[in-house]
Design a protein around this motif. Structure first.
Motif, mmCIF file in Angstrom:
data_model
loop_
_atom_site.group_PDB
_atom_site.id
_atom_site.type_symbol
_atom_site.label_atom_id
_atom_site.label_comp_id
_atom_site.label_asym_id
_atom_site.label_seq_id
_atom_site.Cartn_x
_atom_site.Cartn_y
_atom_site.Cartn_z
ATOM 1 N N UNK A 1 0.830 -1.204 0.000
ATOM 2 C CA UNK A 1 0.000 0.000 0.000
ATOM 3 C C UNK A 1 0.863 1.252 0.000
ATOM 4 N N UNK A 2 1.849 1.317 0.890
ATOM 5 C CA UNK A 2 2.704 2.510 0.960
ATOM 6 C C UNK A 2 3.492 2.705 -0.329
ATOM 7 N N UNK A 3 4.109 1.622 -0.817
ATOM 8 C CA UNK A 3 4.957 1.737 -2.003
ATOM 9 C C UNK A 3 4.180 2.115 -3.243
ATOM 10 N N UNK A 4 3.018 1.497 -3.430
ATOM 11 C CA UNK A 4 2.239 1.794 -4.623
ATOM 12 C C UNK A 4 1.474 3.102 -4.488
ATOM 13 N N UNK A 5 1.231 3.560 -3.269
ATOM 14 C CA UNK A 5 0.734 4.925 -3.096
ATOM 15 C C UNK A 5 1.762 5.926 -3.622
ATOM 16 N N UNK A 6 3.031 5.673 -3.327
ATOM 17 C CA UNK A 6 4.096 6.528 -3.873
ATOM 18 C C UNK A 6 4.130 6.424 -5.392
ATOM 19 N N UNK B 1 9.115 6.682 -7.672
ATOM 20 C CA UNK B 1 9.573 5.296 -7.732
ATOM 21 C C UNK B 1 9.818 4.787 -6.320
ATOM 22 N N UNK B 2 9.089 3.738 -5.855
ATOM 23 C CA UNK B 2 9.276 3.252 -4.487
ATOM 24 C C UNK B 2 10.553 2.458 -4.281
ATOM 25 N N UNK B 3 11.231 2.077 -5.382
ATOM 26 C CA UNK B 3 12.479 1.338 -5.240
ATOM 27 C C UNK B 3 12.285 -0.129 -4.942
ATOM 28 N N UNK B 4 11.066 -0.613 -4.970
ATOM 29 C CA UNK B 4 10.741 -2.020 -4.748
ATOM 30 C C UNK B 4 10.025 -2.540 -5.987
ATOM 31 N N UNK B 5 10.339 -3.776 -6.372
ATOM 32 C CA UNK B 5 9.782 -4.355 -7.592
ATOM 33 C C UNK B 5 8.353 -4.844 -7.337
ATOM 34 N N UNK B 6 7.421 -4.369 -8.160
ATOM 35 C CA UNK B 6 6.017 -4.751 -8.022
ATOM 36 C C UNK B 6 5.455 -5.404 -9.281
ATOM 37 N N UNK B 7 6.291 -5.717 -10.251
ATOM 38 C CA UNK B 7 5.795 -6.130 -11.559
ATOM 39 C C UNK B 7 5.078 -7.475 -11.563
ATOM 40 N N UNK B 8 5.328 -8.316 -10.564
ATOM 41 C CA UNK B 8 4.662 -9.625 -10.510
ATOM 42 C C UNK B 8 4.119 -9.833 -9.110
ATOM 43 N N UNK B 9 3.087 -9.080 -8.779
ATOM 44 C CA UNK B 9 2.559 -9.128 -7.413
ATOM 45 C C UNK B 9 1.871 -10.451 -7.116
ATOM 46 N N UNK B 10 1.409 -11.139 -8.148
ATOM 47 C CA UNK B 10 0.780 -12.448 -7.937
ATOM 48 C C UNK B 10 1.789 -13.441 -7.364
ATOM 49 N N UNK B 11 3.016 -13.405 -7.876
ATOM 50 C CA UNK B 11 4.068 -14.280 -7.357
ATOM 51 C C UNK B 11 4.332 -13.991 -5.881
#
Length: 524
Positions: A262-267, A273-283
């Motif tokens: 929530x925090x990272x994707x709010x940014x 850029x939150x600096x954390x990889x979110x491209x495959x959130x299902x994994x």
């Protein structure tokens, strides 16, 4: 016992601090904080069934893959499992990237600090995190002990050290007393601008950011709890007030700590850029669920929109069709009602998050028709067709699957695409005739009458006895080149009344498609 009618006899609001010149309401978040993952810290706020060593290692590898640079991995003095896990990380070559800081937690008791120090042998970058609510003098003694065991010990010269301190039971403490404790701990550690000390709080950060001395040598950290459901909101407000590090977990698997997703994707959706990889959130959801045995709640924030977890958040997709029509590229400005993030950015497809049931789904139905059948249904036809979708959802008492919606659209178009067996023009005025002087008479206001038989779903019908007026006409091409077809949609009113009917047809010939769509409206 029943709930108290006057809870003020038992509970009190949090006392207000005298800080009249508050700055955080007028600021905005412009950069990401330091993220510290607390996901691997077990304890009374974490899992009913603690993770074993293999589960922890799987989770640790996931955090590294996602880009975390500070990871609290264990409470080494609490159990042999945690102690051995820390050692396993250091002993296995390549497990910890060179730029990753490993943090461990310990109460401020000499024998436990020594046990914790033993677990850190072989670390390249380590953060010792101490906590205890007691006098400034005792905190200073514990800090001096920690410093002598780690930073000042020649045998640990190859380790880059950092120190973090948390005042436990902070919310029940006197603020000025905690400030006094901080000053004592800071004096014992002697931080620098290059290697600041980390002071961790659950709240009230603006007070300490403005009151503590040598602010430039301090990284203020926040450890928000979600027992009131406010962890993420508190964390963001704390960052506005000066926090440089956030203690976070994934999917609120701990009662403490805000959710990084929530925090990272709010940014991210604010352009940072939150600096954390979110491209495959299902994994991520899959691994976290398997290692912690805690599923993501179906009403989790929209960032986790997936099946079978988080599936009930987003149900409005009317903006998808408009975005598709505009020709917007993936990187173009995103503005879709009720959906703050493009699902594609976090490894989703639009279809995976579309919900169509008896209550909602016109936009989702239209999107499926456009993407899978190349049918760009006009708004009026969307509304009319969705009534048939609602009826089917009511009968089934559930939402419809994508394949069911596709079949429903195909069946409806085929059923309405009538075939004319006999076609006669019975109105001589239907064909423009030359007037006197050779000028062709306008056919603009003339009526045409079709007389014949149409076949719908194997049943023949005589098309006589009513008048249709065309009120809307839309057509578009399907395909390209020799294979192109015309999709035609016609809206009509009956005998000049207010009732409207739609017809739709697909044919290689534009004229034939128009005629079939018109008769399809008649069949309605």
């Amino acid at each position: 016992m029943p709930i108290l009618q006057d809870p003020s006899t038992k509970y009190r609001p949090v006392p207000l601090l005298n800080l009249p010149n508050r700055q955080w309401p007028l600021t905005s978040i412009e950069k990401r904080p330091r993220w510290l993952s607390t996901c691997l810290r077990d304890g009374n706020q974490a899992h009913v069934d603690p993770m074993d060593s293999e589960q922890k290692l799987t989770y640790f590898n996931l955090l590294v893959e996602l880009g975390y640079k500070e990871i609290e991995v264990a409470f080494p003095s609490a159990s042999d499992i945690d102690f051995n896990f820390v050692g396993r990380l250091f002993e296995t070559s390549g497990t910890i990237p060179n730029e990753t800081w490993i943090q461990v937690l310990s109460p401020c008791r000499p024998e436990l600090i020594r046990r914790t120090d033993d677990s850190l042998k072989g670390a390249k970058k380590a953060i010792l995190h101490l906590y205890l609510a007691t006098s400034p003098c005792f905190q200073q003694i514990c800090t001096n002990l920690a410093r002598s065991l780690i930073r000042d010990d020649p045998s640990t010269a190859d380790t880059e050290w950092a120190f973090e301190f948390s005042p436990d039971t902070f919310s029940d403490s006197n603020m000025d007393f905690v400030l006094e404790v901080w000053e004592a701990v800071k004096a014992a550690w002697e931080p620098s601008i290059q290697n600041p000390i980390i002071f961790n709080l659950p709240s009230t950060v603006e007070y300490f950011c403005t009151k503590i001395s040598e602010r430039e040598k301090i990284c203020v950290s926040v450890h928000t709890h979600n027992d009131r459901g406010c962890a993420c909101a508190s964390a963001e407000m704390a960052q506005l007030a000066g926090v440089g590090q956030q203690h976070i977990s994934r999917f609120l698997i701990r009662t403490g700590n805000a959710d990084l997703g929530t925090l990272g994707l709010n940014l991210y959706t604010s352009g940072i850029n939150p600096g954390i990889e979110f491209s495959d959130i299902t994994k991520v959801i899959d691994i976290v669920g398997k290692t912690t045995k805690i599923p993501v709640h179906p009403r989790a924030p929209a960032w986790y929109e997936t099946l079978p977890s988080g599936q009930l958040v987003v149900c409005a997709f009317s903006g998808f069709v408009a975005r598709e029509r505009s020709g917007a590229e993936h990187e173009d400005f995103w503005q879709i009602p009720y959906l703050p993030i493009d699902p594609v950015d976090i490894g989703r497809t639009y279809e995976a998050v579309i919900r169509v049931n008896s209550q909602s789904g016109k936009g989702g139905t239209a999107w499926i028709g456009l993407r899978h059948l190349n049918l760009d249904l006009p708004r009026g036809l969307q509304v009319a067709f969705f009534k048939t979708v609602q009826k089917q959802a009511d009968v089934l008492s559930r939402e419809l699957k994508r394949t069911e919606i596709i079949l429903k659209i195909q069946t409806s178009i085929r059923a309405l695409s009538v075939w004319i067996t006999v076609l006669q023009r019975s109105d001589p005025a239907a064909s423009p005739a030359p007037e006197q002087g050779g000028k062709t008479r306008s056919s603009k206001h003339l009526r045409r009458m079709f007389k014949g038989v149409i076949c719908i779903a194997g049943h023949e019908h005589h098309c006589l006895g009513f008048v249709l007026d065309v009120t809307d006409y839309v057509e578009h091409a399907i395909g390209e080149g020799k294979e192109v077809k015309a999709a035609t949609y016609i809206e009509c009113t009956i005998d000049g009344g207010e009732r409207k009917v739609w017809g739709a047809a697909i044919h290689e010939d534009v004229v034939q498609a128009s005629l079939m769509a018109f008769l399809s409206a008649a069949s309605s």
